[in-house]
Scaffold this motif. Structure first.
Motif, PDB file in Angstrom:
ATOM      1  N   ARG A 187     -14.014  -0.926  -4.489  1.00 32.85           N
ATOM      2  CA  ARG A 187     -13.589  -2.262  -4.913  1.00 32.85           C
ATOM      3  C   ARG A 187     -13.804  -2.442  -6.413  1.00 32.85           C
ATOM      4  N   LEU A 210      -5.387   2.221  -0.957  1.00 33.06           N
ATOM      5  CA  LEU A 210      -6.379   1.743   0.002  1.00 33.06           C
ATOM      6  C   LEU A 210      -7.395   2.842   0.254  1.00 33.06           C
ATOM      7  N   ASP A 224     -11.485  -5.622   1.864  1.00 31.23           N
ATOM      8  CA  ASP A 224     -10.255  -6.357   2.101  1.00 31.23           C
ATOM      9  C   ASP A 224      -9.898  -6.362   3.581  1.00 31.23           C
ATOM     10  N   TYR A 225     -10.294  -5.282   4.260  1.00 29.58           N
ATOM     11  CA  TYR A 225     -10.022  -5.173   5.689  1.00 29.58           C
ATOM     12  C   TYR A 225     -11.256  -4.600   6.387  1.00 29.58           C
ATOM     13  N   LEU A 230      -9.586  -0.629  -6.303  1.00 29.96           N
ATOM     14  CA  LEU A 230      -8.829  -0.214  -5.134  1.00 29.96           C
ATOM     15  C   LEU A 230      -8.924  -1.270  -4.036  1.00 29.96           C
ATOM     16  N   VAL A 231      -7.945  -1.278  -3.153  1.00 28.38           N
ATOM     17  CA  VAL A 231      -8.021  -2.053  -1.927  1.00 28.38           C
ATOM     18  C   VAL A 231      -8.984  -1.302  -0.994  1.00 28.38           C
ATOM     19  N   THR A 232      -9.782  -2.033  -0.213  1.00 25.95           N
ATOM     20  CA  THR A 232     -10.807  -1.373   0.591  1.00 25.95           C
ATOM     21  C   THR A 232     -10.713  -1.746   2.065  1.00 25.95           C
ATOM     22  N   ILE A 286       0.845  -1.194   0.000  1.00 25.02           N
ATOM     23  CA  ILE A 286       0.000   0.000   0.000  1.00 25.02           C
ATOM     24  C   ILE A 286       0.882   1.246   0.000  1.00 25.02           C
ATOM     25  N   GLY A 317      -4.243  -1.200  -7.071  1.00 23.79           N
ATOM     26  CA  GLY A 317      -3.867  -2.217  -6.106  1.00 23.79           C
ATOM     27  C   GLY A 317      -2.911  -1.743  -5.037  1.00 23.79           C
ATOM     28  N   GLU A 318      -2.384  -0.530  -5.199  1.00 27.92           N
ATOM     29  CA  GLU A 318      -1.495   0.065  -4.201  1.00 27.92           C
ATOM     30  C   GLU A 318      -2.197   1.170  -3.423  1.00 27.92           C
TER      31      GLU A 318
END
Length: 213
Positions: A169, A155, A198-199, A173-175, A2, A152-153
Motif C-alpha cells: 500500500r 494488485l 483494499d480487499y 499498489l492496490v492490496t 486492475i 494503481g493498476e
C-alpha cells in the motif's frame, strides 16, 4: 482497472507445512515445537527464522541450509504443496487478460522449484533472485517493473500485513489481504489491516470478481 495481479508465495500459493517440518526434523525437535515458535515470533513482529535461533542459539542458518542441501534434505516443492485454488485461479486470471506475477520472500532454490511446476504466470521471481526482500520498497519497485503497469493498476495479494499489505500500500499498489495460513487468520480482522487492504479475500478465486470490476 486492475491489469496486473502479483502474488506472494508462502501461505498464499504454497503451504509452509513441509518447509518447517523439514527444519524440525533436521534440528531433531518436535514439529509442533518449531511450528509454535514460528507463530510466536511472527506475532511479535520478528523474523520467523528467529524460531530456529531460539532452538539453536548462535546457529548459522545459511550454513545449516547448505548442509541440508548437501545431505539431500533441502527444500522440496511439488503440486501437493499448492493450495487447491492456485491453478484454477491463475488460469482464470490469465484467461481474463490479466498479467500474473509471482513474487515473494523465498530462496533461489524455491524459485527453481516453483518454475518446475509450470504455473500459468507471466513472471516468477523470489527475493533471493532479486537480491531484495519484502518489506523493502525496492522489492515492490521490482514488482511494478515486472508487471509493466502503474501502481494503481497492480494488485498485490498476500497473507502477511507487515510484509505484504502495509508495504505494498505504501508503494501505491492496490492490496488484497488473504485469510489463509497462520498470519492470514491471525490478522484478518485487525482494524489496521482492514483499513490498509483494499480487499479482504478468503480464496484466490475471489480475485476474479475484483479484476472484473
Amino acid at each position: 482497472m486492475i491489469r496486473v495481479v502479483a502474488l506472494d508465495i508462502g501461505e498464499t500459493l504454497v503451504r509452509d507445512d513441509r518447509y518447517w517440518a523439514s527444519w524440525a526434523d533436521w534440528l531433531g525437535v518436535p514439529r509442533h515445537t518449531l511450528a509454535a515458535l514460528v507463530g510466536a515470533v511472527t506475532a511479535q513482529g520478528r523474523d520467523n527464522a528467529d524460531a530456529i535461533r531460539l532452538l539453536r542459539p548462535g546457529i548459522d542458518i545459511g550454513a545449516e541450509y547448505r548442509a541440508r542441501e548437501a545431505a539431500g534434505q533441502g527444500e522440496q516443492l511439488d503440486d501437493g504443496d499448492l493450495y487447491d485454488d492456485v491453478r484454477p485461479a491463475l488460469n482464470a486470471l490469465r484467461d481474463a487478460g490479466v498479467r500474473v506475477i509471482i513474487a515473494g520472500n523465498q530462496t533461489r532454490r524455491a524459485g527453481a522449484l516453483l518454475r518446475a511446476l509450470d504455473l500459468p504466470v507471466d513472471q516468477l521471481a523470489t527475493s533471493g533472485e532479486w537480491g531484495v526482500a519484502k518489506p523493502h520498497p525496492d522489492f515492490y519497485a521490482r514488482v511494478l517493473d515486472a508487471g509493466k503497469a502503474a501502481p494503481g493498476e497492480t494488485l498485490y495479494v498476500g497473507d502477511h500485513p507487515a510484509n505484504d499489505v502495509f508495504p505494498a500500500r505504501k508503494a501505491g499498489l492496490v492490496t488484497a489481504h488473504l485469510r489463509r495460513g497462520p498470519w492470514g487468520h491471525l490478522w484478518a480482522d485487525d482494524p489496521q489491516v482492514r483499513e490498509a487492504a483494499d480487499y479482504s479475500i478468503d480464496s484466490l478465486l475471489d480475485l476474479l470478481d475484483i479484476v472484473a470490476g
